[in-house]
Enzyme design. Sequence first.
Site, PDB file in Angstrom:
ATOM      1  N   GLU A  58     -10.562  25.795   3.611  1.00 34.57           N
ATOM      2  CA  GLU A  58     -10.053  25.980   4.506  1.00 34.57           C
ATOM      3  C   GLU A  58     -10.930  26.378   5.186  1.00 34.57           C
ATOM      4  OE1 GLU A  58      -7.442  25.080   6.267  1.00 34.57           O
ATOM      5  OE2 GLU A  58      -6.347  24.232   5.137  1.00 34.57           O
ATOM      6  N   CYS A 233       5.321  10.174  23.266  1.00 34.61           N
ATOM      7  CA  CYS A 233       3.987  11.067  23.547  1.00 34.61           C
ATOM      8  C   CYS A 233       3.639  10.742  25.175  1.00 34.61           C
ATOM      9  CB  CYS A 233       2.566  10.447  22.603  1.00 34.61           C
ATOM     10  SG  CYS A 233       1.372  10.737  23.428  1.00 34.61           S
TER      11      CYS A 233
END
Length: 384
Positions: A58, A233
Amino acid sequence: MLAEKNIQQTVPQYKQSSYQIVEFPSFADRLVQWQLAHGRHSLPWQGTRDPYVIWISEVMLQQTQVNTVIPYFERFMATFPNVAALAAASVEAVLALWSGLGYYSRGRNLHRTACILQTQYDGKFPKDAASLQQLPGIGRSTAAAIAVFAVGERVAILDGNVKRILARYFGIGTYPSEKKTEQHLWELAEDLLPSTQDHQVLTAYTQGLMDLGALVCTRAQPHCQRCPLQVDCKAYRDNLTATLPAAKPKKILPTKEVAHLILLNQGHVLLTKRPTSGIWGGLWCFPEVTVDQNGIDYCAENLCLQVERQTELAPLNHTFTHFKLTIYPQILRLISHQSSWKKSDRENNYLWVGIEEALTCAIPAPVRKLLLAVQPVLRTFMHE
DNA sequence: TAAACGTGGGA
DNA sequence: TTCCCAAGTTT
C-alpha cells in the site's frame, strides 16, 4: 454467493412499479460481483492477510502505478520479509531498495514505523484503521486499505481511483482534492460501503474500487460499456466522462539549474549524502554547486582535491511534481596521486565508491542515469 | 492550508 | 515535446 445477503441499498427509480418490486443491486453489490468476475486477483501482494505484506504494498502504491511497483515490491520482500528484518536494517539499506521509486520519505517512514512496531507493539500491527493511521507514512486511506485487507474492518478508502469513480458516478464538478469536495467524497465513500462485516465482501469491494478505477473507469477513454455502474452513472448519462473529474488547477512550474560534479579517481566516484529534509532526502548524490561556480576551484577549496581534466556532459532535464530541474553534469578527473583523495568517508557524508557499487546505493534516478553515462568514460580512463 | 515530495507512462 | 497524473502523507 458472497453478496446476496447484502442487497439493501437500492436504486429508487427501479422499484417504483406497483406491479412488481424489482430490487436492483446496490452500488456495493454490483461492484463486488464485478470484482469477483473481472477484477485483479493475482497481484504479488494479494491472497494474503499478512499486514506486513499489505502495508509495504500500500505504501509503495501511493501515487505510484502497479506496474512500476511490482519489481520494487518483489525485491523489498525478498530482502525484508517481515517487520523484524525491516527494523533491523539501516535506513540507508531501505532507501537503496527504494532508489528510483520516488517520494523517499515513504521509505524513511517505512523504516521508522517498523522500529516503532518492533519496540512499542511487540513487533505486531494494530488491528484497526484508527491506530494504524497514527503510524508514520500511514494516512487515512492507507490505514483503511490495510485494515480492510488484513482484518476485514468496515472502513472506506479514498484514493485517486475512488475520487474519479465517485466524481463521475455522482456528477461532481468541483476539483476532488479541494477540501470541501474531498470531505464530501469521504462521506459518500463511507455511505457506499457494503453493510456487511464479511471480510471477503469488504475485500472484494475495496479491491473492486481500485480495479474499476484502474481498468474501466480510467482517466482517459473510460470503458463504460464494461462498467457495472453505468446504468446510474451521472457522468455517463450526461456525457461528461471526458470532463469529470475536474482537472487540477494549473500551475507554472519554476525551473532550477544546478551543476553536478562527477569526481573520478582510480575507478571510483565521489558521492555525498543529502540532508534528510528536502528533495532526495538522505540519498547519495554528486556534489551539487550553482551553475556559475567553477568545478575545479570548488574541488580545490572545499575538498582539497586537484583536477587533471574537466569534461562537460550534455545537460539532463528532470521534472519533479513542483519544479523543473536542469542538471549540468561535469566530469572532473583527479590528478591520481593525491594522498588525501580517499579521506572523504561516510562520517563526513562523503563516499568514494566504485561505479558498480554506486549503482547499488541509495541514489535518485538522475544520478543513476549519469552513472550509467559515465561508465564507458571511466573504462577509457582506466586503460590510459 | 497550500506546498513539498519523484518518477515514469500515456496521450 | 509537453502536459497530466497515479493505490497520498506530511508539514
